[in-house]
Design an enzyme around this catalytic site. Structure first.
Site, short mmCIF file in Angstrom:
data_model
loop_
_atom_site.label_atom_id
_atom_site.label_comp_id
_atom_site.label_asym_id
_atom_site.label_seq_id
_atom_site.Cartn_x
_atom_site.Cartn_y
_atom_site.Cartn_z
N LYS A 1 -15.96 -16.88 -20.93
CA LYS A 1 -16.45 -16.24 -22.25
C LYS A 1 -15.95 -14.59 -21.97
CE LYS A 1 -18.72 -19.54 -23.33
NZ LYS A 1 -18.64 -20.35 -24.66
N ARG A 2 -14.88 -14.24 -21.32
CA ARG A 2 -14.35 -13.05 -21.35
C ARG A 2 -15.33 -11.86 -20.94
NH1 ARG A 2 -11.37 -16.85 -22.27
NH2 ARG A 2 -9.54 -16.92 -23.58
N ALA B 1 -15.94 -8.19 -22.37
CA ALA B 1 -15.58 -8.32 -23.88
C ALA B 1 -16.89 -7.59 -24.55
CB ALA B 1 -15.34 -9.73 -24.52
N LEU C 1 -21.19 -6.96 -25.26
CA LEU C 1 -22.33 -8.00 -25.45
C LEU C 1 -21.91 -9.19 -25.79
CD1 LEU C 1 -25.43 -7.89 -26.29
CD2 LEU C 1 -24.60 -7.52 -28.80
N GLU D 1 -18.90 0.40 -22.00
CA GLU D 1 -20.22 0.96 -21.60
C GLU D 1 -20.42 0.85 -20.11
OE1 GLU D 1 -22.61 -0.66 -24.83
OE2 GLU D 1 -23.07 1.35 -25.57
N GLU E 1 -17.92 -2.18 -32.37
CA GLU E 1 -19.41 -2.36 -32.76
C GLU E 1 -19.40 -2.15 -34.33
OE1 GLU E 1 -18.76 -0.96 -29.77
OE2 GLU E 1 -20.25 -1.69 -28.45
N ARG F 1 -18.15 -4.89 -36.45
CA ARG F 1 -19.12 -5.97 -36.23
C ARG F 1 -20.41 -5.80 -36.93
NH1 ARG F 1 -15.42 -9.04 -34.31
NH2 ARG F 1 -14.55 -8.66 -32.30
C1 1HE Z 1 -17.29 -13.95 -26.17
C2 1HE Z 1 -17.11 -12.72 -26.68
C3 1HE Z 1 -18.09 -12.00 -26.75
C4 1HE Z 1 -15.10 -13.63 -26.23
N1 1HE Z 1 -19.48 -12.75 -26.85
N2 1HE Z 1 -18.68 -14.63 -26.65
N3 1HE Z 1 -16.69 -6.98 -28.50
C5 1HE Z 1 -16.27 -7.59 -29.20
O1 1HE Z 1 -16.22 -7.57 -30.34
C6 1HE Z 1 -15.17 -8.61 -28.38
C7 1HE Z 1 -15.18 -9.92 -28.78
N4 1HE Z 1 -13.95 -10.73 -28.30
C8 1HE Z 1 -12.60 -10.49 -28.51
O2 1HE Z 1 -12.39 -9.67 -29.43
C9 1HE Z 1 -11.71 -11.39 -27.81
O3 1HE Z 1 -12.51 -12.59 -27.22
C10 1HE Z 1 -10.88 -10.88 -26.88
C11 1HE Z 1 -9.80 -9.81 -27.08
C12 1HE Z 1 -11.92 -10.03 -25.80
C13 1HE Z 1 -10.23 -12.05 -25.85
O4 1HE Z 1 -9.61 -12.73 -26.93
P1 1HE Z 1 -9.02 -14.29 -26.44
O5 1HE Z 1 -8.15 -14.51 -27.63
O6 1HE Z 1 -8.62 -14.13 -25.12
O7 1HE Z 1 -10.39 -15.12 -26.28
P2 1HE Z 1 -11.20 -15.64 -27.42
O8 1HE Z 1 -10.76 -17.11 -27.96
O9 1HE Z 1 -11.86 -14.77 -28.39
O10 1HE Z 1 -12.75 -16.20 -26.68
C14 1HE Z 1 -12.69 -17.17 -25.58
C15 1HE Z 1 -14.08 -17.28 -25.45
O11 1HE Z 1 -14.96 -16.28 -24.99
C16 1HE Z 1 -14.84 -17.89 -26.79
O12 1HE Z 1 -15.74 -18.76 -26.48
P3 1HE Z 1 -15.65 -20.27 -26.52
O13 1HE Z 1 -16.81 -21.03 -25.97
O14 1HE Z 1 -15.32 -20.66 -28.06
O15 1HE Z 1 -14.17 -20.90 -25.89
C17 1HE Z 1 -15.62 -16.62 -27.35
O16 1HE Z 1 -16.48 -16.90 -28.10
C18 1HE Z 1 -15.85 -16.05 -26.05
N5 1HE Z 1 -16.14 -14.64 -26.15
N6 1HE Z 1 -15.91 -12.22 -26.27
C19 1HE Z 1 -19.48 -13.93 -26.74
N7 1HE Z 1 -18.07 -10.71 -26.85
C20 1HE Z 1 -25.69 -3.19 -26.17
S1 1HE Z 1 -24.93 -3.30 -27.46
C21 1HE Z 1 -23.35 -3.40 -27.00
C22 1HE Z 1 -22.34 -3.92 -28.35
C23 1HE Z 1 -21.30 -4.65 -28.17
O17 1HE Z 1 -20.78 -4.81 -26.84
S2 1HE Z 1 -20.63 -5.19 -29.51
C24 1HE Z 1 -19.27 -6.62 -28.72
C25 1HE Z 1 -17.87 -5.99 -28.77
#
Ligand code: 1HE
Length: 267
Positions: free
Chosen positions: A32-33, A70, A72, A122, A142, A145
């Protein structure tokens, strides 16, 4: 008062304590990264609440797999369909974890690779030193999104890189990587090889300091930032009064006085 860490009771964090007091804390959901679900946040609270009284002398904070974190857990957040009050409480738990890290008095060195984004940044900002490898990149996605930072970016990322750069990252999704990330202040070290190896070496070095000195370094500097200059100077004198007269320091001072201690020289 001494506490113990029951490593077997952690699931989302992999924990390894070494004889020299250095602990390796690894976010361990690489599939889940290493997204931060509430269970992981609770384990961070538990570990970093206990660490100062469990003989932990320094921590390497790492992420398993190709990405540090990755942010939240967006899937959990989506499925939970939280109310404003519920997410407020979630954020308070994040702050509990990250404040325990920043103010807890135990040096934390983050080893960063791949994505260090959103809540992942963070989290990394709550460590005391950040080491990045050539794959690491930093972002605050964020805004794209439909979200906003809730884990302290407005405070800690702004502290690292300033207000204008933080807002730019939030508004435009700007990514920092490589030397530029160091130049703006997101990381202090950029390494060609393994960020983990360098972070471990730094943690080993920090762990050689007296724990009370490290406690002061890893709490007083942050507290001072929240005070007026007058109050910070007063508090610094008070902390120095305690630390600089500790009995354990006498042997180190004696070694300097009798010329057996290493001198401070560049090399
Ligand atoms: C996740 C998450 C996640 C991956 N929550 N499940 N954060 C973001 O917007 C970053 C979101 N993630 C990404 O952009 C990409 O996953 C990555 C660039 C980090 C990695 O890409 P990749 O191609 O290696 O992986 P993927 O195919 O996107 O994801 C692999 C799996 O990880 C997949 O799950 P699966 O069950 O379908 O295999 C994804 O759903 C899971 N995954 N990132 C949940 N973030 C207190 S407020 C804080 C606000 C925030 O942090 S906003 C979040 C910003």
């Amino acid at each position: 008062m001494k506490q113990t860490l029951d490593t077997g009771s952690f699931e989302n964090l992999a924990l390894e304590g070494r004889d020299d007091g250095v602990w390796i804390v690894t976010l361990n959901r690489p599939s889940k990264r290493n997204a931060l679900d509430i269970a992981t946040i609770e384990e961070l609270v538990r570990f970093f609440s206990t660490a100062p009284q469990a003989g932990v002398r320094a921590v390497v904070l790492a992420g398993a797999g190709d990405h540090f974190c990755a942010g939240l857990d967006l899937v959990e957040h989506h499925q939970a369909d939280r109310s404003p009050a519920e997410f407020w409480q979630v954020c308070l738990r994040w702050h509990e974890a990250f404040n325990k890290m920043e103010y807890g008095g135990v040096p934390i060195i983050a080893a960063l690779q791949g994505a260090v984004v959103g809540g992942g940044l963070e989290l990394a900002s709550s460590a005391h030193i950040r080491v990045m490898d050539r794959t690491a990149y930093f972002g605050l996605p964020e805004g794209q999104r439909g979200l906003f930072t809730g884990g302290g970016a407005t405070i800690r990322v702004t502290d690292l890189i300033g207000k204008a750069r933080t807002i730019d990252m939030m508004l435009t999704g700007r990514i920092y990587k490589e030397q530029e990330a160091v130049d703006v202040g997101l990381a202090q070290y950029l390494v060609d090889g393994s960020a983990f190896d360098r972070a471990l070496a730094l943690a080993e070095r920090a762990a050689e300091n007296l724990p009370l000195s490290n406690f002061a370094i890893c709490s007083a500097v942050s507290h001072a930032r929240n005070m007026s200059a007058m109050d910070a100077a007063y508090a610094e004198a008070c902390v120095a009064g305690v630390v600089n007269t500790q009995p354990d320091a006498r042997a180190r001072l004696a070694a300097f006085a009798n010329k057996s201690a290493a001198r401070v020289r560049p090399d």
